[in-house]
Structure formats: C-alpha cells, structure tokens
Design a protein around this motif. Structure first.
Motif, short mmCIF file in Angstrom:
data_model
loop_
_atom_site.label_atom_id
_atom_site.label_comp_id
_atom_site.label_asym_id
_atom_site.label_seq_id
_atom_site.Cartn_x
_atom_site.Cartn_y
_atom_site.Cartn_z
N ALA A 81 0.81 -1.23 0.00
CA ALA A 81 0.00 0.00 0.00
C ALA A 81 0.84 1.27 0.00
O ALA A 81 0.49 2.25 -0.67
CB ALA A 81 -0.93 0.00 1.22
N THR A 82 1.93 1.28 0.76
CA THR A 82 2.75 2.49 0.91
C THR A 82 4.23 2.10 0.93
O THR A 82 4.90 2.24 1.94
CB THR A 82 2.39 3.24 2.21
OG1 THR A 82 2.54 2.32 3.32
CG2 THR A 82 0.98 3.79 2.19
N PRO A 83 4.75 1.63 -0.21
CA PRO A 83 6.12 1.11 -0.24
C PRO A 83 7.20 2.13 0.10
O PRO A 83 8.26 1.76 0.59
CB PRO A 83 6.29 0.60 -1.68
CG PRO A 83 5.27 1.34 -2.47
CD PRO A 83 4.13 1.60 -1.53
N ASP A 84 6.94 3.41 -0.11
CA ASP A 84 7.96 4.43 0.13
C ASP A 84 7.86 5.08 1.51
O ASP A 84 8.66 5.94 1.86
CB ASP A 84 7.89 5.51 -0.94
CG ASP A 84 8.20 4.95 -2.32
OD1 ASP A 84 9.06 4.05 -2.40
OD2 ASP A 84 7.57 5.39 -3.30
N LYS A 85 6.88 4.64 2.31
CA LYS A 85 6.72 5.19 3.65
C LYS A 85 7.78 4.57 4.57
O LYS A 85 8.08 3.38 4.48
CB LYS A 85 5.32 4.87 4.17
CG LYS A 85 5.02 5.51 5.51
CD LYS A 85 3.58 5.27 5.92
CE LYS A 85 3.32 5.93 7.26
NZ LYS A 85 1.94 5.70 7.69
N ILE A 86 8.33 5.38 5.46
CA ILE A 86 9.35 4.90 6.40
C ILE A 86 8.71 3.91 7.37
O ILE A 86 7.72 4.21 8.03
CB ILE A 86 9.98 6.07 7.18
CG1 ILE A 86 10.66 7.05 6.23
CG2 ILE A 86 10.96 5.55 8.24
CD1 ILE A 86 11.84 6.49 5.47
N ALA A 87 9.28 2.72 7.45
CA ALA A 87 8.78 1.68 8.37
C ALA A 87 9.31 1.94 9.78
O ALA A 87 8.57 1.88 10.75
CB ALA A 87 9.22 0.30 7.89
N PHE A 88 10.60 2.22 9.89
CA PHE A 88 11.20 2.59 11.17
C PHE A 88 12.60 3.12 10.95
O PHE A 88 13.17 3.03 9.87
CB PHE A 88 11.19 1.43 12.18
CG PHE A 88 11.97 0.22 11.77
CD1 PHE A 88 13.33 0.13 11.98
CD2 PHE A 88 11.32 -0.86 11.19
CE1 PHE A 88 14.04 -1.00 11.60
CE2 PHE A 88 12.02 -1.99 10.82
CZ PHE A 88 13.38 -2.06 11.02
N ILE A 89 13.12 3.70 12.02
CA ILE A 89 14.49 4.22 12.03
C ILE A 89 15.21 3.54 13.19
O ILE A 89 14.69 3.50 14.31
CB ILE A 89 14.50 5.75 12.22
CG1 ILE A 89 13.73 6.43 11.09
CG2 ILE A 89 15.95 6.26 12.31
CD1 ILE A 89 13.49 7.91 11.30
N ILE A 90 16.38 3.00 12.91
CA ILE A 90 17.18 2.36 13.96
C ILE A 90 18.62 2.81 13.78
O ILE A 90 19.17 2.73 12.68
CB ILE A 90 17.02 0.83 13.92
CG1 ILE A 90 17.69 0.17 15.10
CG2 ILE A 90 17.49 0.24 12.63
CD1 ILE A 90 17.32 -1.30 15.29
N ASN A 91 19.20 3.35 14.84
CA ASN A 91 20.58 3.87 14.79
C ASN A 91 20.77 4.84 13.62
O ASN A 91 21.74 4.74 12.87
CB ASN A 91 21.59 2.73 14.71
CG ASN A 91 21.70 1.98 16.01
OD1 ASN A 91 21.44 2.54 17.07
ND2 ASN A 91 22.08 0.73 15.93
N ASN A 92 19.83 5.76 13.47
CA ASN A 92 19.88 6.78 12.41
C ASN A 92 19.80 6.20 11.01
O ASN A 92 20.11 6.89 10.04
CB ASN A 92 21.11 7.67 12.56
CG ASN A 92 21.07 8.48 13.83
OD1 ASN A 92 20.02 8.96 14.24
ND2 ASN A 92 22.22 8.63 14.48
N GLU A 93 19.41 4.95 10.87
CA GLU A 93 19.23 4.33 9.56
C GLU A 93 17.74 4.08 9.36
O GLU A 93 17.11 3.40 10.16
CB GLU A 93 20.00 3.00 9.48
CG GLU A 93 19.91 2.32 8.16
CD GLU A 93 20.69 1.00 8.13
OE1 GLU A 93 20.69 0.38 7.04
OE2 GLU A 93 21.23 0.59 9.15
N SER A 94 17.17 4.66 8.30
CA SER A 94 15.75 4.45 8.04
C SER A 94 15.57 3.43 6.92
O SER A 94 16.47 3.21 6.11
CB SER A 94 15.07 5.78 7.66
OG SER A 94 15.58 6.25 6.44
N ILE A 95 14.39 2.82 6.92
CA ILE A 95 14.06 1.87 5.87
C ILE A 95 12.58 1.99 5.56
O ILE A 95 11.75 2.16 6.46
CB ILE A 95 14.44 0.42 6.26
CG1 ILE A 95 14.26 -0.52 5.06
CG2 ILE A 95 13.67 -0.05 7.49
CD1 ILE A 95 14.92 -1.85 5.20
N THR A 96 12.26 1.92 4.28
CA THR A 96 10.86 2.00 3.86
C THR A 96 10.22 0.62 3.99
O THR A 96 10.91 -0.41 4.07
CB THR A 96 10.74 2.45 2.40
OG1 THR A 96 11.34 1.45 1.55
CG2 THR A 96 11.39 3.82 2.18
#
Length: 156
Positions: free
Chosen positions: A17-32
C-alpha cells in the motif's frame, strides 16, 4: 490458528500500500516498508535454503541494527521459533542455550564452534534473492519466541 496476519504479513500489506513510507528508524538508519519487506523476503529465502522453517529453533544474538530486525521478522514469517540472546554473553553461554533449546541454527557475529549450524546477520543481509510470491504465516497458536533471562540461575 486464525486468519490474522502476523507482523510479517502486516509489513507485506504496508509494502504493497505504501512502499515508500518509512517503516522505522534504527541507529539513524531508516528503511521503507517496500525495502524492509524485500529484505525480510530475501532473509526468509536464505533461511529456507538452510532448511529453516516451521518448528525450527533459531538462536540469534541480539544487536540494535537493521540486520537483526530483518532476521527476526523473517524467522517469525517462517514460523520458526526465535530465541534471542543478549549480545554480551560469552560463546560458551550461547552454546549452552543453543543446546538447551535444540537450536537448528545460531545467528551470531562469530561462530561459537559448538557443532550447530551458524551464520551471521550480515551474511543473511547480503543475500538478495527472494521469492516475490512468498507468503508469511499468520498468527498461530505455536510458540514463536522463547526468552531466556539472565537471572541468578542462568537456567531457562
């Protein structure tokens, strides 16, 4: 068993549904969500090739990074029992826990050399092949995580 999606299924739905939305940020690294689901699917492919699946027991040494989270979600999606271990414990204790839970695989930064198959999270993350049709399992009545504490007994 019911038809509710487990966390990996929820990630899959968000990736669609939202592939480009940020899933989470861990240690200043984000992932969609899209990238996260692709990494989880590739990790599931890696584990499946190692013979890991429903009912497998996998001990993983915890670390606060994306690779650890990807491995954990892939294992849950395969309905393997995830056994997290603290990252400060010595290899001998990792070996002891692995033998106590009849681990089929250990995920740790270094091989604890205890006669159980081993890999590291970075090696799993380097695997990029995946099955786009992979379906993670839904919520089940099976145990999918076993927590060992570090109390005074050091026993489960």
């Amino acid at each position: 068993m019911n038809n509710r999606p487990a966390i990996t299924g929820i990630i899959k739905a968000h990736a669609a549904a939202t592939p480009d939305k940020i899933a989470f940020i861990i240690n200043n690294e984000s992932i969609t969500y899209g990238d996260l689901y692709q990494k989880v699917t590739a990790a599931a492919d890696y584990f499946t090739a190692m013979g890991i699946g429903r009912g497998s027991h996998v001990l993983s040494v915890a670390s606060p990074d994306l690779n650890y989270v990807v491995c954990m979600y892939a294992l849950l999606g395969l309905e393997a029992m995830h056994v997290p271990a603290e990252n400060r414990i010595p290899a001998a204790r990792i070996s002891e826990i692995a033998h106590n839970v009849d681990a089929d695989l250990i995920i740790a930064p270094e091989d604890p050399a205890c006669g159980i198959a081993w890999t590291c999270a970075e090696q799993v993350a380097a695997h990029t092949d995946f099955d786009p049709d992979w379906e993670p399992v839904g919520v089940s009545d099976e145990c999918t995580e076993l927590i060992f504490t570090t109390g005074t007994t050091s026993r489960p």
